[in-house]
Structures are given as structure tokens and as C-alpha cells.
Design a protein around this motif. Structure first.
Motif, PDB file in Angstrom:
ATOM      1  N   TYR A  23       6.143  22.432  35.741  1.00 58.32           N
ATOM      2  CA  TYR A  23       5.681  23.061  34.503  1.00 58.32           C
ATOM      3  C   TYR A  23       4.826  24.266  34.876  1.00 58.32           C
ATOM      4  CZ  TYR A  23       3.228  24.005  30.181  1.00 58.32           C
ATOM      5  OH  TYR A  23       2.724  24.637  29.076  1.00 58.32           O
ATOM      6  N   GLU A  24       4.952  25.325  34.055  1.00 59.99           N
ATOM      7  CA  GLU A  24       4.079  26.477  34.289  1.00 59.99           C
ATOM      8  C   GLU A  24       3.890  27.249  33.001  1.00 59.99           C
ATOM      9  OE1 GLU A  24       5.286  29.189  37.416  1.00 59.99           O
ATOM     10  OE2 GLU A  24       3.350  30.225  37.337  1.00 59.99           O
ATOM     11  N   ALA A  30       1.966  22.898  37.138  1.00 54.60           N
ATOM     12  CA  ALA A  30       2.034  21.515  37.617  1.00 54.60           C
ATOM     13  C   ALA A  30       3.122  21.469  38.669  1.00 54.60           C
ATOM     14  CB  ALA A  30       2.346  20.551  36.473  1.00 54.60           C
ATOM     15  N   VAL A  31       2.802  20.878  39.817  1.00 54.07           N
ATOM     16  CA  VAL A  31       3.756  20.838  40.934  1.00 54.07           C
ATOM     17  C   VAL A  31       3.851  19.416  41.471  1.00 54.07           C
ATOM     18  CG1 VAL A  31       3.158  23.208  41.588  1.00 54.07           C
ATOM     19  CG2 VAL A  31       2.018  21.304  42.739  1.00 54.07           C
ATOM     20  N   MET A  65      -5.998  18.175  29.594  1.00 49.76           N
ATOM     21  CA  MET A  65      -5.752  16.766  29.302  1.00 49.76           C
ATOM     22  C   MET A  65      -4.486  16.589  28.462  1.00 49.76           C
ATOM     23  SD  MET A  65      -7.925  15.272  31.044  1.00 49.76           S
ATOM     24  CE  MET A  65      -7.533  13.594  30.576  1.00 49.76           C
ATOM     25  N   SER A  66      -4.295  17.532  27.531  1.00 54.13           N
ATOM     26  CA  SER A  66      -3.117  17.469  26.675  1.00 54.13           C
ATOM     27  C   SER A  66      -1.836  17.646  27.503  1.00 54.13           C
ATOM     28  CB  SER A  66      -3.258  18.560  25.608  1.00 54.13           C
ATOM     29  OG  SER A  66      -2.107  18.642  24.846  1.00 54.13           O
ATOM     30  N   LEU A  67      -1.895  18.594  28.431  1.00 53.59           N
ATOM     31  CA  LEU A  67      -0.753  18.825  29.321  1.00 53.59           C
ATOM     32  C   LEU A  67      -0.513  17.623  30.228  1.00 53.59           C
ATOM     33  CD1 LEU A  67      -1.008  22.445  30.717  1.00 53.59           C
ATOM     34  CD2 LEU A  67       0.998  21.359  29.697  1.00 53.59           C
ATOM     35  N   ALA A  70       1.362  15.098  28.356  1.00 57.13           N
ATOM     36  CA  ALA A  70       2.769  15.466  28.155  1.00 57.13           C
ATOM     37  C   ALA A  70       3.570  15.274  29.442  1.00 57.13           C
ATOM     38  CB  ALA A  70       2.856  16.918  27.683  1.00 57.13           C
ATOM     39  N   ILE A  71       2.982  15.682  30.561  1.00 56.37           N
ATOM     40  CA  ILE A  71       3.675  15.532  31.845  1.00 56.37           C
ATOM     41  C   ILE A  71       3.809  14.048  32.184  1.00 56.37           C
ATOM     42  CG2 ILE A  71       3.506  15.988  34.334  1.00 56.37           C
ATOM     43  CD1 ILE A  71       2.039  18.665  33.454  1.00 56.37           C
ATOM     44  N   GLY A  72       2.775  13.288  31.893  1.00 59.00           N
ATOM     45  CA  GLY A  72       2.828  11.843  32.111  1.00 59.00           C
ATOM     46  C   GLY A  72       3.953  11.214  31.309  1.00 59.00           C
ATOM     47  N   TYR A  73       4.101  11.656  30.091  1.00 57.48           N
ATOM     48  CA  TYR A  73       5.170  11.112  29.250  1.00 57.48           C
ATOM     49  C   TYR A  73       6.533  11.514  29.811  1.00 57.48           C
ATOM     50  CZ  TYR A  73       7.731   9.742  25.076  1.00 57.48           C
ATOM     51  OH  TYR A  73       8.599   9.133  24.216  1.00 57.48           O
TER      52      TYR A  73
END
Ligand SMILES: [Zn+2]
Length: 176
Positions: A23-24, A30-31, A65-67, A70-73
Motif C-alpha cells: 500500500y502507498e 506499507a511493505v 491506525m485506520s490504515l 484496513a491492511i489487517g483486514y
């Protein structure tokens, strides 16, 4: 936006170190962690260098935290994880003297080998009450605007916080 020449996470954010981004946007990348605790272990890295969570403006923190959620999901639905651990750290690599505020997003699986251990302490009712009171009074100070951490004198001015942007991940909206 990266502002620390010696920081490995600033280097990842500015692509001076190659990585596998998942994600960027303008403010975050996020890597995949190159030494993952489990399959899909991601690092969420603000592109601006904040030495700690407490340096980041509130809206940057909330966006982070919101991101992370989302990435966790996305990890749940793409990797078959059963749960996701979020671990905040200022310093990932032992001996790396430059901290950079990041969040580990660690998918958990039934057969993973992750094991957080500690020796449970036994405290008296009075000790628990005293600790709770210390923390409650500290929270009041923080709410009143007292900085919880002294800012280092050589610290550069943090760049202006990014504008609120809706997260654009190709997943179904979910109510938590
Ligand atoms: Zn950095």
C-alpha cells in the motif's frame, strides 16, 4: 517527504532501499517485512520521520491506525489469517540508532510460531490502585496538553500533516 538520511525506514519510504509495498499514498507506505514473524507480516511506515508515536500529529496517528486496520483486514481475507496483531515500535532493528515510528501488522495463524511471553506479576489491591491513580492523573495532564515526552532539541520540524484521504483498498466495507 522523508527527512532523515540515515534512517532505514526513511530510505524504504523514499525507495532508496527496495521493498515489496502492499500500500502507498502520499503520507504512508506499507511493505512486507523482509524477516516476517508470519506470512504477510507488514510494516506500516509514515513517510515523514517521527522519532516516536508522540511526535506524530493526532490526525497522522489516527490515519495510521485506520490504515493499519484496513491492511489487517486485507491480511485476514487474502492470507487466511485468523487474527492480526498490531505492534507499535519506534525501533525495529537492534543497534539501529535511528528510531522511526512504525506499526507492525502481524497476521496470526493457527499454527504460527509467535509467542509473546512474560512472567505475570502479583500485585496487591493497594498497589493496583496506586498505579491506576498515577496513570489516571497522567492522562489528565496529557489531555490538558502537557507533552508526555521531551522533544529532542535537534529535532527537525515535522512536515505538515497529510490531508484526510479515504482509504482505497479493494475490499468490502466492514463494520467493526
Ligand atoms: Zn525515518
Amino acid at each position: 517527504m522523508a527527512d532523515n538520511e540515515k534512517c532505514v525506514f526513511c530510505m524504504i519510504a523514499s525507495k532508496r532501499i527496495p521493498s515489496n509495498p502492499v500500500y502507498e499514498d502520499e503520507a504512508f507506505i506499507a511493505v512486507l517485512d523482509i524477516n516476517p514473524a508470519s506470512k504477510g507480516h507488514c510494516l506500516l511506515i509514515p513517510k515523514a520521520h517521527y522519532n516516536s508515536l508522540y511526535e506524530a500529529p493526532q490526525n497522522v496517528y489516527l490515519q495510521m491506525m485506520s490504515l493499519a486496520r484496513a491492511i489487517g483486514y486485507a491480511l485476514l481475507i487474502s492470507q487466511g489469517a485468523t487474527n492480526v496483531d498490531l505492534i507499535y515500535t519506534q525501533e525495529l532493528i537492534k543497534g539501529n540508532v535511528t528510531p522511526h515510528s512504525i506499526i507492525h501488522i502481524i497476521p496470526r495463524y493457527k499454527d504460527d510460531t509467535i509467542n509473546y511471553t512474560w512472567q505475570p506479576n502479583k500485585l496487591t489491591k493497594e498497589e493496583l490502585e496506586a498505579i491506576a491513580n498515577e496513570i489516571k492523573s497522567a492522562i489528565e495532564k496529557v489531555k490538558e496538553g502537557e507533552k508526555p515526552v521531551e522533544q529532542p532539541p535537534q529535532q527537525k520540524q515535522a512536515p505538515p500533516p497529510p490531508e484526510e484521504k479515504p482509504i482505497q483498498l479493494d475490499v468490502k466495507p466492514v463494520v467493526f
